[in-house]
Design a protein around this motif. Sequence first.
Motif, PDB file in Angstrom:
ATOM      1  N   ALA A  26     -13.243  -3.912  -1.427  1.00  0.00           N
ATOM      2  CA  ALA A  26     -12.844  -2.521  -1.885  1.00  0.00           C
ATOM      3  C   ALA A  26     -14.195  -1.460  -1.472  1.00  0.00           C
ATOM      4  CB  ALA A  26     -12.373  -2.375  -3.284  1.00  0.00           C
ATOM      5  N   ALA A  37       0.652  -1.176   0.014  1.00  0.00           N
ATOM      6  CA  ALA A  37      -0.129   0.053  -0.089  1.00  0.00           C
ATOM      7  C   ALA A  37       0.724   1.396  -0.010  1.00  0.00           C
ATOM      8  CB  ALA A  37      -1.024  -0.028   1.311  1.00  0.00           C
ATOM      9  N   SER A  39      -8.667 -10.141   2.426  1.00  0.00           N
ATOM     10  CA  SER A  39      -8.567  -9.131   1.807  1.00  0.00           C
ATOM     11  C   SER A  39      -8.876  -7.996   2.875  1.00  0.00           C
ATOM     12  CB  SER A  39      -9.251  -8.954   0.436  1.00  0.00           C
ATOM     13  OG  SER A  39      -9.290  -7.741   0.071  1.00  0.00           O
ATOM     14  N   ALA A  91      -3.812  -2.569   4.559  1.00  0.00           N
ATOM     15  CA  ALA A  91      -4.580  -1.409   4.205  1.00  0.00           C
ATOM     16  C   ALA A  91      -3.889  -0.386   5.055  1.00  0.00           C
ATOM     17  CB  ALA A  91      -6.278  -1.643   4.243  1.00  0.00           C
ATOM     18  N   ALA A 105     -10.223  -3.826   3.877  1.00  0.00           N
ATOM     19  CA  ALA A 105     -10.134  -2.402   3.456  1.00  0.00           C
ATOM     20  C   ALA A 105     -10.899  -1.470   4.739  1.00  0.00           C
ATOM     21  CB  ALA A 105     -11.199  -2.255   2.054  1.00  0.00           C
ATOM     22  N   ARG A 143     -13.506  -1.397   9.537  1.00  0.00           N
ATOM     23  CA  ARG A 143     -12.465  -2.350   8.889  1.00  0.00           C
ATOM     24  C   ARG A 143     -13.476  -3.234   8.263  1.00  0.00           C
ATOM     25  NH1 ARG A 143      -9.913   1.759  11.744  1.00  0.00           N
ATOM     26  NH2 ARG A 143      -7.792   0.972  12.398  1.00  0.00           N
TER      27      ARG A 143
END
Length: 991
Positions: free
Chosen positions: A422, A285, A376, A331, A378, A385
């Motif tokens: 996302a 990131a 994953s 992230a 985001a 979160r």
Amino acid sequence: MRRALVSLGATYLLLASGCGPSSLAGPGEPCDPGRACADGLACTDGICAAADQGTDASTPDGSVHGPDASADSDAGPAADGGGSTDSGGLTPDSGGGTPDASSETCSNCGAVPANVCADAYNLKVYDSAPGCIGGQCVFPSRLETCPGGCSQGSCQVDPCANKSCSAPGPTCADANTLRHSSSSCVSGSCVTSTLDQTCAQGCTAGACAAPSCGSGRCDSPSPATCLDPKIIQRSFPVGSCSAGNCSYAADQTWCSLGCLGGYCSPGSSTARFYPARTAYSIAFAVDAADRPHRVETDSAGNVYWIALDETGWREVQVDSNLGSGVQVSLALDSSGSPVIAYFEPTNKRLRYAERRGGTFQIEEVSTASPAGRAPSIAVDGAGTRWISFSDDALGIRVARGQSGNWTFDNLAPGKAALTQIAIDPSGVAHVVWGDPKSEAVASGSYYQPPAFHAKRIGGNWQTQQLDPNGLVFKHGLTFAANGDALIAYGVVAGVGQNDELRLRRDGAINSDELLSSVGNLLSTRALGLYDGARALKFVNQDASILQRNDDGTYIPIALDVPPFTNLIDVAAGPGGEPRFLVNMNPNTPSGVSGSAYYKPAPCFSRCGMANCGADSCGYSCGSCAAGLSCGPAGTCSAWHFEQVNLPRLVSYPSPQLSVALDGKGALHVLDLYQFPERYYTSGTTQNELFYWTDPLALPQPQTVVGIPSGAYAKEAIAPTSLLVDRQGKPEAVYAYAQSGANWTIDFASKSGASWATQALDSNGRQSPGMRAAARNEAGVVYVVYRCGYYSDVFCADRYEGGNVAKSNVGSSADARAASVAVDAQGHAHVLWTHGMAGSPYNSAVLEYATDASGSWVSTPISGQQSNTTSEPFSPRIALAPDGTVSIAFNDLTGALTVGTLRSPGFSLEAVPNGSGVFSFGFAVDPSGRPAVLASTPLGMLFLRREASSWSQELIPYSSGGGTGPSWLAFDAAGSPHAVFWDSVLRHAWRP
């Protein structure tokens, strides 16, 4: 019937006019419930066309690329393009009929057609001034790119098109905190992100203070130097103090345009090297200060966070001794602090870690086991979160909340190998999941699970299937300027078929595009999407991107980088621009290698070299006046251009290509692809002969024939294997051998949606080299090829109405190249190269042959005999509408030579600037004038024989002269059409 042509643009819509309407609509005329089509025609998209061909030769909305004279009974076919040789020749029908041009226009053309969306990003705009062709009105049109998308016949407003967002420089938020800021446009609003950095020595004047050391501070590193021509060696700006002495960590950066005086040359892309180490699972990131954050694991299952500040690379151990198989995701929260979701493989649990006060706090999100695979993470604008993951028992799940407080949503049963989550600009969570690799394997087994996309609306997840046999990619989900979801995904076909790379758009604009076809090797090569500067791009692991052109097509663009083993990851920079994590090879004298943080060069507008088209930064350099188009070089020109959309199939050797033009000026393409599986399987795959005609979007190829693959299988098509009549109906001639000497030459014709094949010749021989094919308006087809068991005979087969007549042009001749044309009486005219009888491999002779007398007569071209085993002439032949024979070839001095048959032989002359030609196309226009398309060091030249001299015109395009094959033809109205290679295959025409 009289014709007039005025103000022609890139494409044409034909409408009924006052030039002789009838009660029944003819070909090319509009139709609706109130006006039926004549017999043999069908109403397709509001236009009458042959019932078995629909709009094959047209653009998706029925408009055509060149003047359409097919509705006129006296229009005559397109002039013979000739050039039927191994190096190319685009060949419409031969035959009589010269257009009768007039300056008059049709009356009562009616209203200008409404603008329509050519695809999700391009608007087709019709000009207001009509022209007239064959008693029909034409409205020229052009394509306008819509950065915000195209919907319902208009460009959608890009809310960020003209909005500039700026952020303050670094400031001291308090005595010990340095705050970095960045700003980017999101849905029309400037959104500012910050990164708070704790300064061990305090913050002063917008910078972290250096530590005191002796009588000063450690803030004076040595000047940067050039370690080699492209590597900068420098020290980080803040050092450390030991025993009264300052020391500084070393930093090395690669500069794409070179190192000069300790600085990267302006405009360079840069790659900043990480400390050398071996890493496994990696996540990446970029924060508001444009500094990379990286989470990775080692062989023992230790998890590390690595980041960059003024003192150098910082490394913090997050977790330890987790064993093999850790999977990490990273992230940054609103303050720029890292948050990590990861799969712990020993107990098979989902873990979460966030940095507080310089250390990482760890917790288990889900105590169920096994859970947490393919995580994953985001963070939304409120700080929540979101973690997507795969649970072996409960399927695809999402955890949302913050440390110590998690809520779970179940999305789908089953399990997946990869998930990505996302948050879109409006705060809506999106998840894609599916298998990240193709399960169609060379042995012939095949299983591919579905791929899905879900978004959370009003507290509920709405799920759609991307494809029943789909692939998902790391970072295959991003968002357009208006917030629409953009999803890159793959479609996996069976063994021996094409995998596809597709782009789904979901939101205010819904679309699904085929970006490329890539054989059976799609797998995990795809890395991700980004939407930097409103320029949608797809990134591949081989250090290239698929970039959208102004015409809506995608082409591969290599990144400005040194040789990489692969791209590891991609992330958005502070302003939305891409940043990459890469592996570098030791390609410099200093031997620097390992992973690096790669930043592409800042966007520089190309408008200094262009006056139209895109500026490469998301804006336009300008537009062209009516009747002109913006060429690939960014200059306005009377020539109009389109990219020929070849499906990107894996093929070895290179694909064989044939192109042809119909009377409307629409391009048709035939391509032979050889699938790689045939080299290591037996009987489970086949090669395919594909056909398509679709200029605006990458088409779904139509399979003409599947060629069985076996031991020593070989296939062949000639550059003129594709034959198209003036109504646009295609035919194809090809050769193949399944093994040994079991060769066949087949003829295929398209009837409706299917193809019917017939064997022209099936005699056993070692290698029947396809040389050329041609047809006349009556449908008489000649196929010329090497024949005889040892390929020492030159054959010319005549095909008419299902009957085949075989004949030999010459024996013991080793035919090396040939071009053929068929006259209105059904006789063939051939220009061919062969070896001398008795020593066919030590000479090359150029001859003209014809069967006009009832038997074949072959006559050498005076002075064109060479003692060489190669083929130096590149012969081309074409017929004028009155049947006059014209030829073109490279003579023994290297000059491009054109000749016309005048009794008792050919009258020859050299073409100006015809020396050093890489390749050329040859045709005769409807008035009988020979013309040449020559690829030269000057560029692509269009030359035509006028009354007393040759006219010359440079076709403006992007890369100057090329070395690929070139084709030339004229449509029914006399407009020249050129097809040539310019990094991609281009079609150019001039009304």
